[in-house]
Design a protein around this motif. Structure first.
Motif, PDB file in Angstrom:
ATOM      1  N   THR A   1       0.814  -1.216   0.000  1.00 56.55           N
ATOM      2  CA  THR A   1       0.000   0.000   0.000  1.00 56.55           C
ATOM      3  C   THR A   1       0.843   1.259   0.000  1.00 56.55           C
ATOM      4  O   THR A   1       0.297   2.352   0.035  1.00 56.55           O
ATOM      5  CB  THR A   1      -0.908   0.032   1.238  1.00 56.55           C
ATOM      6  OG1 THR A   1      -0.083   0.108   2.408  1.00 56.55           O
ATOM      7  CG2 THR A   1      -1.800  -1.176   1.307  1.00 56.55           C
TER       8      THR A   1
ATOM      9  N   HIS B   1       0.226   4.515  -2.001  1.00 53.05           N
ATOM     10  CA  HIS B   1      -0.763   5.522  -1.592  1.00 53.05           C
ATOM     11  C   HIS B   1      -0.116   6.638  -0.780  1.00 53.05           C
ATOM     12  O   HIS B   1      -0.671   7.725  -0.688  1.00 53.05           O
ATOM     13  CB  HIS B   1      -1.850   4.878  -0.723  1.00 53.05           C
ATOM     14  CG  HIS B   1      -2.647   3.840  -1.448  1.00 53.05           C
ATOM     15  ND1 HIS B   1      -3.568   4.160  -2.412  1.00 53.05           N
ATOM     16  CD2 HIS B   1      -2.655   2.488  -1.342  1.00 53.05           C
ATOM     17  CE1 HIS B   1      -4.125   3.043  -2.872  1.00 53.05           C
ATOM     18  NE2 HIS B   1      -3.589   2.028  -2.240  1.00 53.05           N
ATOM     19  N   TRP B   2       1.043   6.384  -0.162  1.00 58.59           N
ATOM     20  CA  TRP B   2       1.540   7.331   0.838  1.00 58.59           C
ATOM     21  C   TRP B   2       2.044   8.650   0.286  1.00 58.59           C
ATOM     22  O   TRP B   2       1.893   9.675   0.944  1.00 58.59           O
ATOM     23  CB  TRP B   2       2.624   6.656   1.684  1.00 58.59           C
ATOM     24  CG  TRP B   2       2.147   5.406   2.359  1.00 58.59           C
ATOM     25  CD1 TRP B   2       2.838   4.243   2.496  1.00 58.59           C
ATOM     26  CD2 TRP B   2       0.878   5.182   2.992  1.00 58.59           C
ATOM     27  NE1 TRP B   2       2.074   3.306   3.159  1.00 58.59           N
ATOM     28  CE2 TRP B   2       0.867   3.864   3.469  1.00 58.59           C
ATOM     29  CE3 TRP B   2      -0.262   5.970   3.182  1.00 58.59           C
ATOM     30  CZ2 TRP B   2      -0.219   3.313   4.135  1.00 58.59           C
ATOM     31  CZ3 TRP B   2      -1.356   5.425   3.840  1.00 58.59           C
ATOM     32  CH2 TRP B   2      -1.314   4.122   4.300  1.00 58.59           C
TER      33      TRP B   2
ATOM     34  N   LEU C   1      -0.935  10.807   0.201  1.00 60.18           N
ATOM     35  CA  LEU C   1      -1.338  11.088   1.575  1.00 60.18           C
ATOM     36  C   LEU C   1      -0.382  12.072   2.222  1.00 60.18           C
ATOM     37  O   LEU C   1      -0.801  13.022   2.887  1.00 60.18           O
ATOM     38  CB  LEU C   1      -1.371   9.792   2.382  1.00 60.18           C
ATOM     39  CG  LEU C   1      -1.685   9.921   3.881  1.00 60.18           C
ATOM     40  CD1 LEU C   1      -3.070  10.494   4.075  1.00 60.18           C
ATOM     41  CD2 LEU C   1      -1.550   8.570   4.562  1.00 60.18           C
TER      42      LEU C   1
ATOM     43  N   THR D   1      -8.767  14.936  -1.444  1.00 58.35           N
ATOM     44  CA  THR D   1      -7.878  13.794  -1.221  1.00 58.35           C
ATOM     45  C   THR D   1      -8.191  13.120   0.110  1.00 58.35           C
ATOM     46  O   THR D   1      -8.264  11.889   0.209  1.00 58.35           O
ATOM     47  CB  THR D   1      -6.412  14.257  -1.231  1.00 58.35           C
ATOM     48  OG1 THR D   1      -6.114  14.833  -2.509  1.00 58.35           O
ATOM     49  CG2 THR D   1      -5.465  13.093  -0.972  1.00 58.35           C
TER      50      THR D   1
ATOM     51  N   ARG E   1     -11.324  11.027  -0.032  1.00 62.75           N
ATOM     52  CA  ARG E   1     -11.114   9.723  -0.662  1.00 62.75           C
ATOM     53  C   ARG E   1     -10.460   8.735   0.297  1.00 62.75           C
ATOM     54  O   ARG E   1     -10.609   7.523   0.161  1.00 62.75           O
ATOM     55  CB  ARG E   1     -10.266   9.877  -1.930  1.00 62.75           C
ATOM     56  CG  ARG E   1     -11.007  10.542  -3.086  1.00 62.75           C
ATOM     57  CD  ARG E   1     -10.256  10.362  -4.393  1.00 62.75           C
ATOM     58  NE  ARG E   1      -8.960  11.023  -4.383  1.00 62.75           N
ATOM     59  CZ  ARG E   1      -8.785  12.299  -4.738  1.00 62.75           C
ATOM     60  NH1 ARG E   1      -9.828  13.051  -5.106  1.00 62.75           N
ATOM     61  NH2 ARG E   1      -7.570  12.826  -4.721  1.00 62.75           N
ATOM     62  N   LEU E   2      -9.734   9.284   1.272  1.00 69.20           N
ATOM     63  CA  LEU E   2      -9.130   8.438   2.298  1.00 69.20           C
ATOM     64  C   LEU E   2     -10.075   8.196   3.477  1.00 69.20           C
ATOM     65  O   LEU E   2      -9.679   7.630   4.495  1.00 69.20           O
ATOM     66  CB  LEU E   2      -7.836   9.080   2.802  1.00 69.20           C
ATOM     67  CG  LEU E   2      -6.692   9.103   1.792  1.00 69.20           C
ATOM     68  CD1 LEU E   2      -5.619  10.079   2.226  1.00 69.20           C
ATOM     69  CD2 LEU E   2      -6.114   7.703   1.629  1.00 69.20           C
TER      70      LEU E   2
ATOM     71  N   PHE F   1      -8.202   4.724   6.004  1.00 66.99           N
ATOM     72  CA  PHE F   1      -6.782   4.762   6.329  1.00 66.99           C
ATOM     73  C   PHE F   1      -6.391   3.552   7.171  1.00 66.99           C
ATOM     74  O   PHE F   1      -5.383   2.884   6.900  1.00 66.99           O
ATOM     75  CB  PHE F   1      -6.460   6.058   7.079  1.00 66.99           C
ATOM     76  CG  PHE F   1      -5.057   6.130   7.616  1.00 66.99           C
ATOM     77  CD1 PHE F   1      -4.008   6.564   6.820  1.00 66.99           C
ATOM     78  CD2 PHE F   1      -4.784   5.771   8.928  1.00 66.99           C
ATOM     79  CE1 PHE F   1      -2.716   6.633   7.315  1.00 66.99           C
ATOM     80  CE2 PHE F   1      -3.497   5.824   9.433  1.00 66.99           C
ATOM     81  CZ  PHE F   1      -2.453   6.256   8.624  1.00 66.99           C
TER      82      PHE F   1
ATOM     83  N   ARG G   1      -5.630   0.364   5.493  1.00 70.54           N
ATOM     84  CA  ARG G   1      -4.371   0.280   4.754  1.00 70.54           C
ATOM     85  C   ARG G   1      -3.156   0.230   5.684  1.00 70.54           C
ATOM     86  O   ARG G   1      -2.020   0.188   5.218  1.00 70.54           O
ATOM     87  CB  ARG G   1      -4.241   1.484   3.823  1.00 70.54           C
ATOM     88  CG  ARG G   1      -5.321   1.533   2.745  1.00 70.54           C
ATOM     89  CD  ARG G   1      -5.245   2.819   1.951  1.00 70.54           C
ATOM     90  NE  ARG G   1      -6.243   2.845   0.891  1.00 70.54           N
ATOM     91  CZ  ARG G   1      -6.463   3.896   0.108  1.00 70.54           C
ATOM     92  NH1 ARG G   1      -5.765   5.002   0.274  1.00 70.54           N
ATOM     93  NH2 ARG G   1      -7.384   3.853  -0.834  1.00 70.54           N
TER      94      ARG G   1
END
Length: 274
Positions: free
Chosen positions: A4, A7-8, A11, A108, A111-112, A134, A137
């Motif tokens: 994952t 994704h960071w 983020l 953003t 979406r998280l 979050f 993940r």
């Protein structure tokens, strides 16, 4: 967790923007996001204005804690509100409830699965509680720990600057900045949320021709009631308005459970010291 990590970066960008918005209007030297304008001509403040501001700085500093409500906008990237208590007798501590109300960063975060979050300031780090998406993940962990030392290591000089500002968000910092203004002036008396106050305004010069506007409202106990700071960043215009009340309120902050917390360095695949 390695599957994952893609994704960071997104983020990290979103959360850094949010952190910058929280801290940018409290940079001690006025260098965070100032508006590019011609510097104001140097003016020697009247002794009465300087004396009043110094008393406000001392009184607000000695009060040691307060309840705060703030709204922040950062160009088209973010708008947010924050409410809670902060204490600054020693290292900054406190708890804020932050709500993302608009902008690309808010999209953003949505979406998280996070449109609002709890933020905790502790002497060693800033903690942010994220949503269930979050947690899904991060092996069920809900909190991100932003160790101030990690911010400096992971983001270089910009991270060090952000870490310093995060640790220096007490309300008397705005008064201190205004004392350094070249054109600070007493605007007049105004009523703010039912409280009679004195309004002061000035610009704080930064590098080159940059300047940032700082306005404060002080009550008859020499305590800061309201502040407005405006400037410009690479992402757009920055405005932060904050109200303060309940000075001296008790502030108790606990560290989130270690098993429910992910370190920023871990999320970015860069363990501290690696």
């Amino acid at each position: 967790m390695s599957s994952t990590r893609a994704h960071w970066p997104a983020l990290w960008s979103a959360l850094t923007a949010a952190l910058t918005a929280l801290a940018a209007c409290t940079a001690p030297d006025g260098s965070a996001g100032p508006e590019r304008t011609a510097p104001a001509p140097a003016v020697t403040p009247a002794p009465a204005v300087t004396a009043a501001l110094r008393q406000a700085e001392r009184s607000t500093d000695r009060a040691a804690s307060s309840y705060v409500e703030s709204t922040t906008t950062l160009g088209s990237s973010l708008s947010m509100t924050a409410r809670g208590t902060l204490a600054w007798h020693g290292p900054l501590t406190g708890t804020l409830r932050i709500r993302y109300t608009g902008g690309s960063t808010a999209d953003t975060m949505r979406r998280l699965g996070t449109t609002s979050m709890e933020a905790r300031y502790l002497p060693d780090a800033y903690y942010a509680r994220m949503g269930e998406v979050f947690a899904g993940r991060t092996d069920g962990r809900h909190w991100i720990r932003y160790a101030y030392d990690d911010l400096e290591r992971l983001a270089g000089s910009s991270g060090a600057d952000l870490a310093d500002r995060m640790r220096d968000t007490a309300p008397h910092t705005s008064v201190k900045r205004l004392l350094a203004s070249s054109d600070v002036r007493r605007v007049g008396e105004e009523t703010v949320r039912g409280t009679r106050t004195t309004h002061y305004s000035g610009t704080v010069p930064g590098e080159g021709a940059h300047a940032q506007t700082v306005e404060i409202w002080v009550d008859d106990r020499d305590l800061l009631v309201k502040k407005v700071e405006k400037g410009r960043t690479a992402t757009g215009a920055l405005t932060q308005t904050a109200f303060y009340r309940d000075y001296g309120v008790g502030v108790t902050v606990s560290k989130p459970p270690a098993g429910d917390t992910a370190d920023l360095g871990e999320l970015l695949g860069s363990e501290p010291g690696s």
